[in-house]
Design a protein around this motif. Structure first.
Motif, PDB file in Angstrom:
ATOM      1  N   SER A  69      36.047  39.430  58.875  1.00 30.32           N
ATOM      2  CA  SER A  69      35.358  39.142  57.628  1.00 30.32           C
ATOM      3  C   SER A  69      34.267  40.173  57.440  1.00 30.32           C
ATOM      4  O   SER A  69      33.846  40.830  58.393  1.00 30.32           O
ATOM      5  CB  SER A  69      34.772  37.728  57.630  1.00 30.32           C
ATOM      6  OG  SER A  69      33.758  37.632  58.601  1.00 30.32           O
ATOM      7  N   ALA A  70      33.838  40.325  56.214  1.00 29.24           N
ATOM      8  CA  ALA A  70      32.772  41.270  55.901  1.00 29.24           C
ATOM      9  C   ALA A  70      32.067  40.801  54.640  1.00 29.24           C
ATOM     10  O   ALA A  70      32.678  40.161  53.786  1.00 29.24           O
ATOM     11  CB  ALA A  70      33.344  42.670  55.682  1.00 29.24           C
ATOM     12  N   THR A  71      30.804  41.097  54.549  1.00 26.71           N
ATOM     13  CA  THR A  71      30.070  40.865  53.318  1.00 26.71           C
ATOM     14  C   THR A  71      29.886  42.222  52.657  1.00 26.71           C
ATOM     15  O   THR A  71      29.324  43.137  53.259  1.00 26.71           O
ATOM     16  CB  THR A  71      28.701  40.217  53.591  1.00 26.71           C
ATOM     17  OG1 THR A  71      28.923  38.955  54.222  1.00 26.71           O
ATOM     18  CG2 THR A  71      27.926  40.016  52.308  1.00 26.71           C
ATOM     19  N   LEU A  72      30.413  42.360  51.463  1.00 23.82           N
ATOM     20  CA  LEU A  72      30.326  43.609  50.715  1.00 23.82           C
ATOM     21  C   LEU A  72      29.423  43.399  49.509  1.00 23.82           C
ATOM     22  O   LEU A  72      29.312  42.293  48.994  1.00 23.82           O
ATOM     23  CB  LEU A  72      31.721  44.030  50.238  1.00 23.82           C
ATOM     24  CG  LEU A  72      32.809  44.132  51.304  1.00 23.82           C
ATOM     25  CD1 LEU A  72      34.157  44.410  50.655  1.00 23.82           C
ATOM     26  CD2 LEU A  72      32.469  45.201  52.318  1.00 23.82           C
ATOM     27  N   HIS A  73      28.822  44.447  49.050  1.00 26.50           N
ATOM     28  CA  HIS A  73      28.007  44.390  47.839  1.00 26.50           C
ATOM     29  C   HIS A  73      28.778  45.136  46.752  1.00 26.50           C
ATOM     30  O   HIS A  73      28.826  46.369  46.746  1.00 26.50           O
ATOM     31  CB  HIS A  73      26.627  45.004  48.094  1.00 26.50           C
ATOM     32  CG  HIS A  73      25.851  44.219  49.105  1.00 26.50           C
ATOM     33  ND1 HIS A  73      25.042  43.170  48.752  1.00 26.50           N
ATOM     34  CD2 HIS A  73      25.812  44.297  50.450  1.00 26.50           C
ATOM     35  CE1 HIS A  73      24.517  42.646  49.843  1.00 26.50           C
ATOM     36  NE2 HIS A  73      24.971  43.307  50.887  1.00 26.50           N
ATOM     37  N   LEU A  74      29.421  44.365  45.868  1.00 30.81           N
ATOM     38  CA  LEU A  74      30.318  44.928  44.864  1.00 30.81           C
ATOM     39  C   LEU A  74      29.947  44.458  43.469  1.00 30.81           C
ATOM     40  O   LEU A  74      29.449  43.343  43.295  1.00 30.81           O
ATOM     41  CB  LEU A  74      31.766  44.481  45.148  1.00 30.81           C
ATOM     42  CG  LEU A  74      32.338  44.773  46.529  1.00 30.81           C
ATOM     43  CD1 LEU A  74      33.695  44.098  46.680  1.00 30.81           C
ATOM     44  CD2 LEU A  74      32.448  46.262  46.756  1.00 30.81           C
ATOM     45  N   THR A  75      30.246  45.293  42.507  1.00 31.49           N
ATOM     46  CA  THR A  75      30.151  44.859  41.116  1.00 31.49           C
ATOM     47  C   THR A  75      31.398  44.020  40.830  1.00 31.49           C
ATOM     48  O   THR A  75      32.381  44.082  41.590  1.00 31.49           O
ATOM     49  CB  THR A  75      30.126  46.067  40.161  1.00 31.49           C
ATOM     50  OG1 THR A  75      31.391  46.738  40.251  1.00 31.49           O
ATOM     51  CG2 THR A  75      28.977  47.020  40.483  1.00 31.49           C
ATOM     52  N   PRO A  76      31.400  43.250  39.744  1.00 30.69           N
ATOM     53  CA  PRO A  76      32.623  42.508  39.404  1.00 30.69           C
ATOM     54  C   PRO A  76      33.838  43.432  39.259  1.00 30.69           C
ATOM     55  O   PRO A  76      34.939  43.084  39.687  1.00 30.69           O
ATOM     56  CB  PRO A  76      32.269  41.824  38.084  1.00 30.69           C
ATOM     57  CG  PRO A  76      30.787  41.610  38.173  1.00 30.69           C
ATOM     58  CD  PRO A  76      30.279  42.862  38.868  1.00 30.69           C
ATOM     59  N   ALA A  77      33.645  44.616  38.714  1.00 29.68           N
ATOM     60  CA  ALA A  77      34.762  45.558  38.561  1.00 29.68           C
ATOM     61  C   ALA A  77      35.265  46.037  39.924  1.00 29.68           C
ATOM     62  O   ALA A  77      36.476  46.151  40.147  1.00 29.68           O
ATOM     63  CB  ALA A  77      34.337  46.750  37.703  1.00 29.68           C
ATOM     64  N   GLU A  78      34.341  46.308  40.844  1.00 27.85           N
ATOM     65  CA  GLU A  78      34.746  46.734  42.187  1.00 27.85           C
ATOM     66  C   GLU A  78      35.475  45.609  42.916  1.00 27.85           C
ATOM     67  O   GLU A  78      36.449  45.853  43.630  1.00 27.85           O
ATOM     68  CB  GLU A  78      33.524  47.175  42.997  1.00 27.85           C
ATOM     69  CG  GLU A  78      32.913  48.471  42.521  1.00 27.85           C
ATOM     70  CD  GLU A  78      31.580  48.774  43.170  1.00 27.85           C
ATOM     71  OE1 GLU A  78      31.285  49.966  43.356  1.00 27.85           O
ATOM     72  OE2 GLU A  78      30.829  47.816  43.494  1.00 27.85           O
ATOM     73  N   ARG A  79      34.995  44.374  42.742  1.00 31.16           N
ATOM     74  CA  ARG A  79      35.670  43.227  43.362  1.00 31.16           C
ATOM     75  C   ARG A  79      37.094  43.116  42.828  1.00 31.16           C
ATOM     76  O   ARG A  79      38.041  42.881  43.582  1.00 31.16           O
ATOM     77  CB  ARG A  79      34.885  41.943  43.111  1.00 31.16           C
ATOM     78  CG  ARG A  79      35.435  40.755  43.882  1.00 31.16           C
ATOM     79  CD  ARG A  79      34.601  39.511  43.713  1.00 31.16           C
ATOM     80  NE  ARG A  79      34.672  39.030  42.341  1.00 31.16           N
ATOM     81  CZ  ARG A  79      33.631  38.626  41.626  1.00 31.16           C
ATOM     82  NH1 ARG A  79      32.421  38.647  42.131  1.00 31.16           N
ATOM     83  NH2 ARG A  79      33.785  38.201  40.400  1.00 31.16           N
ATOM     84  N   ASN A  80      37.273  43.331  41.527  1.00 26.82           N
ATOM     85  CA  ASN A  80      38.604  43.301  40.933  1.00 26.82           C
ATOM     86  C   ASN A  80      39.470  44.427  41.501  1.00 26.82           C
ATOM     87  O   ASN A  80      40.641  44.217  41.828  1.00 26.82           O
ATOM     88  CB  ASN A  80      38.510  43.407  39.409  1.00 26.82           C
ATOM     89  CG  ASN A  80      39.864  43.256  38.761  1.00 26.82           C
ATOM     90  OD1 ASN A  80      40.521  42.236  38.923  1.00 26.82           O
ATOM     91  ND2 ASN A  80      40.295  44.282  38.047  1.00 26.82           N
ATOM     92  N   ASP A  81      38.901  45.632  41.617  1.00 24.05           N
ATOM     93  CA  ASP A  81      39.650  46.759  42.189  1.00 24.05           C
ATOM     94  C   ASP A  81      40.090  46.460  43.619  1.00 24.05           C
ATOM     95  O   ASP A  81      41.214  46.788  44.014  1.00 24.05           O
ATOM     96  CB  ASP A  81      38.801  48.036  42.186  1.00 24.05           C
ATOM     97  CG  ASP A  81      38.576  48.607  40.792  1.00 24.05           C
ATOM     98  OD1 ASP A  81      39.290  48.195  39.853  1.00 24.05           O
ATOM     99  OD2 ASP A  81      37.670  49.455  40.656  1.00 24.05           O
ATOM    100  N   LEU A  82      39.214  45.844  44.389  1.00 29.38           N
ATOM    101  CA  LEU A  82      39.553  45.472  45.762  1.00 29.38           C
ATOM    102  C   LEU A  82      40.728  44.498  45.771  1.00 29.38           C
ATOM    103  O   LEU A  82      41.686  44.672  46.526  1.00 29.38           O
ATOM    104  CB  LEU A  82      38.341  44.856  46.462  1.00 29.38           C
ATOM    105  CG  LEU A  82      38.573  44.331  47.879  1.00 29.38           C
ATOM    106  CD1 LEU A  82      38.984  45.459  48.820  1.00 29.38           C
ATOM    107  CD2 LEU A  82      37.318  43.629  48.385  1.00 29.38           C
TER     108      LEU A  82
END
Length: 122
Positions: A69-82
């Motif tokens: 598991s990991a905690t990432l700091h993403l924008t909503p767009a980056e989360r969607n890309d992931l």
């Protein structure tokens, strides 16, 4: 995390949390962290420690699984890309011929959602 902290977060008794923390330690998943003040007994994930246990090697052949598991700091767009990237990767494996020699069914789970505020800074 201590048994008292787990108790507050999970809504169970500190005794029950302490028991389960000891069971996780017995299995090698967690270990005692450097002691706090007084009788405080903090625990930490085993694979976050400086010394990894040879008995708990998720990468060993036949280990039966992989978990991380990991905690990432993403924008909503980056989360969607992931999410799109993970879907494409999984689709690559789904499109292969099923039940080839040496393969087994594997359950894959992916979750990407905003972390609770108390964990966001960790």
């Amino acid at each position: 995390m201590t048994a008292n902290e787990a108790s507050r977060r999970l809504g169970h008794s500190s005794g029950l949390c302490s028991f389960h923390l000891r069971q996780l330690a017995r299995l090698g998943l967690i270990e005692e962290a450097p002691r706090g003040r007084g009788r405080v007994k903090p625990w930490r994930l085993r694979w976050e420690s400086e010394t990894e246990s040879a008995e708990f090697d998720l990468h060993a052949e036949g280990s039966g699984g992989e978990a991380f598991s990991a905690t990432l700091h993403l924008t909503p767009a980056e989360r969607n890309d992931l999410a799109v990237s993970v879907r494409k990767l999984i689709k690559h494996y789904q499109d292969r011929i099923p039940e080839r020699a040496g393969t087994q069914a594997v359950s894959v789970n992916f979750q990407a959602f905003p972390a609770p505020a108390e964990r966001a800074g960790q």
